[in-house]
Write a protein that holds these residues in place. Structure first.
Motif, PDB file in Angstrom:
ATOM      1  N   ASN A  34     -63.830  21.042 -82.426  1.00  0.00           N
ATOM      2  CA  ASN A  34     -63.237  21.296 -81.122  1.00  0.00           C
ATOM      3  C   ASN A  34     -61.610  20.881 -81.093  1.00  0.00           C
ATOM      4  O   ASN A  34     -60.820  21.084 -80.400  1.00  0.00           O
ATOM      5  CB  ASN A  34     -63.596  20.864 -80.000  1.00  0.00           C
ATOM      6  N   GLY A  35     -61.385  20.174 -82.435  1.00  0.00           N
ATOM      7  CA  GLY A  35     -59.951  19.725 -82.553  1.00  0.00           C
ATOM      8  C   GLY A  35     -59.663  18.348 -82.087  1.00  0.00           C
ATOM      9  O   GLY A  35     -58.762  17.622 -82.319  1.00  0.00           O
ATOM     10  N   ARG A  36     -60.793  17.735 -81.424  1.00  0.00           N
ATOM     11  CA  ARG A  36     -60.452  16.147 -81.180  1.00  0.00           C
ATOM     12  C   ARG A  36     -60.655  15.450 -82.356  1.00  0.00           C
ATOM     13  O   ARG A  36     -61.051  15.650 -83.433  1.00  0.00           O
ATOM     14  CB  ARG A  36     -61.408  15.792 -79.906  1.00  0.00           C
ATOM     15  N   LYS A  37     -59.854  14.308 -82.235  1.00  0.00           N
ATOM     16  CA  LYS A  37     -59.817  13.412 -83.533  1.00  0.00           C
ATOM     17  C   LYS A  37     -60.066  12.147 -83.160  1.00  0.00           C
ATOM     18  O   LYS A  37     -59.737  11.412 -81.837  1.00  0.00           O
ATOM     19  CB  LYS A  37     -58.263  13.315 -84.142  1.00  0.00           C
ATOM     20  N   TYR A  38     -60.839  11.375 -84.037  1.00  0.00           N
ATOM     21  CA  TYR A  38     -60.976  10.034 -83.599  1.00  0.00           C
ATOM     22  C   TYR A  38     -60.761   8.839 -84.910  1.00  0.00           C
ATOM     23  O   TYR A  38     -61.207   9.386 -85.868  1.00  0.00           O
ATOM     24  CB  TYR A  38     -62.746   9.749 -83.266  1.00  0.00           C
ATOM     25  N   LEU A  39     -60.138   8.045 -84.576  1.00  0.00           N
ATOM     26  CA  LEU A  39     -59.837   7.000 -85.465  1.00  0.00           C
ATOM     27  C   LEU A  39     -60.907   5.919 -85.421  1.00  0.00           C
ATOM     28  O   LEU A  39     -61.186   5.261 -84.488  1.00  0.00           O
ATOM     29  CB  LEU A  39     -58.487   6.261 -85.250  1.00  0.00           C
ATOM     30  N   VAL A  40     -61.483   5.443 -86.385  1.00  0.00           N
ATOM     31  CA  VAL A  40     -62.425   4.536 -86.522  1.00  0.00           C
ATOM     32  C   VAL A  40     -62.485   3.560 -87.666  1.00  0.00           C
ATOM     33  O   VAL A  40     -61.918   3.855 -88.763  1.00  0.00           O
ATOM     34  CB  VAL A  40     -63.969   5.313 -86.644  1.00  0.00           C
ATOM     35  N   LYS A  41     -63.220   2.494 -87.319  1.00  0.00           N
ATOM     36  CA  LYS A  41     -63.141   1.457 -88.366  1.00  0.00           C
ATOM     37  C   LYS A  41     -64.012   1.684 -89.588  1.00  0.00           C
ATOM     38  O   LYS A  41     -63.653   1.418 -90.701  1.00  0.00           O
ATOM     39  CB  LYS A  41     -63.753   0.167 -87.794  1.00  0.00           C
ATOM     40  N   GLU A  42     -65.095   2.342 -89.448  1.00  0.00           N
ATOM     41  CA  GLU A  42     -66.039   2.590 -90.550  1.00  0.00           C
ATOM     42  C   GLU A  42     -65.497   3.471 -91.687  1.00  0.00           C
ATOM     43  O   GLU A  42     -64.507   4.402 -91.449  1.00  0.00           O
ATOM     44  CB  GLU A  42     -67.311   3.447 -90.315  1.00  0.00           C
ATOM     45  N   SER A  43     -65.654   3.114 -93.121  1.00  0.00           N
ATOM     46  CA  SER A  43     -65.017   3.951 -94.062  1.00  0.00           C
ATOM     47  C   SER A  43     -65.831   5.334 -94.257  1.00  0.00           C
ATOM     48  O   SER A  43     -66.679   5.578 -93.395  1.00  0.00           O
ATOM     49  CB  SER A  43     -65.565   3.233 -95.446  1.00  0.00           C
ATOM     50  N   ILE A  44     -65.244   6.177 -94.945  1.00  0.00           N
ATOM     51  CA  ILE A  44     -65.779   7.701 -95.069  1.00  0.00           C
ATOM     52  C   ILE A  44     -66.955   7.511 -95.535  1.00  0.00           C
ATOM     53  O   ILE A  44     -68.014   8.326 -95.221  1.00  0.00           O
ATOM     54  CB  ILE A  44     -64.565   8.436 -95.607  1.00  0.00           C
TER      55      ILE A  44
END
Length: 69
Positions: A34-44
């Motif tokens: 849906n285009g929403r973006k999230y910055l997270v601590k976990e690695s890819i």
């Protein structure tokens, strides 16, 4: 659904089926369909492991249920 940690240390639950792409920036940036973006601590790599485990659990349950019928 998978649980990840936002940069503010809050837990976020995301629908793994809606992940469109991930980038390392150096945090992990998850973009949903849906285009929403999230910055997270976990690695890819960790996120991929969580998604794989989530999908494996779903398919294992479905296979077990089908074999009982």
């Amino acid at each position: 659904m998978i649980e990840v940690t936002g940069l503010d240390n809050k837990k976020i639950i995301l629908n793994a089926d809606h992940i469109e792409k991930m980038e390392s920036v150096p945090e992990s940036l998850i973009t949903l369909t849906n285009g929403r973006k999230y910055l997270v601590k976990e690695s890819i790599e960790i996120i991929v492991e969580k998604v794989t485990l989530y999908k494996r659990n779903i398919f294992t349950v479905n296979i077990q249920e089908a074999s009982r019928r």
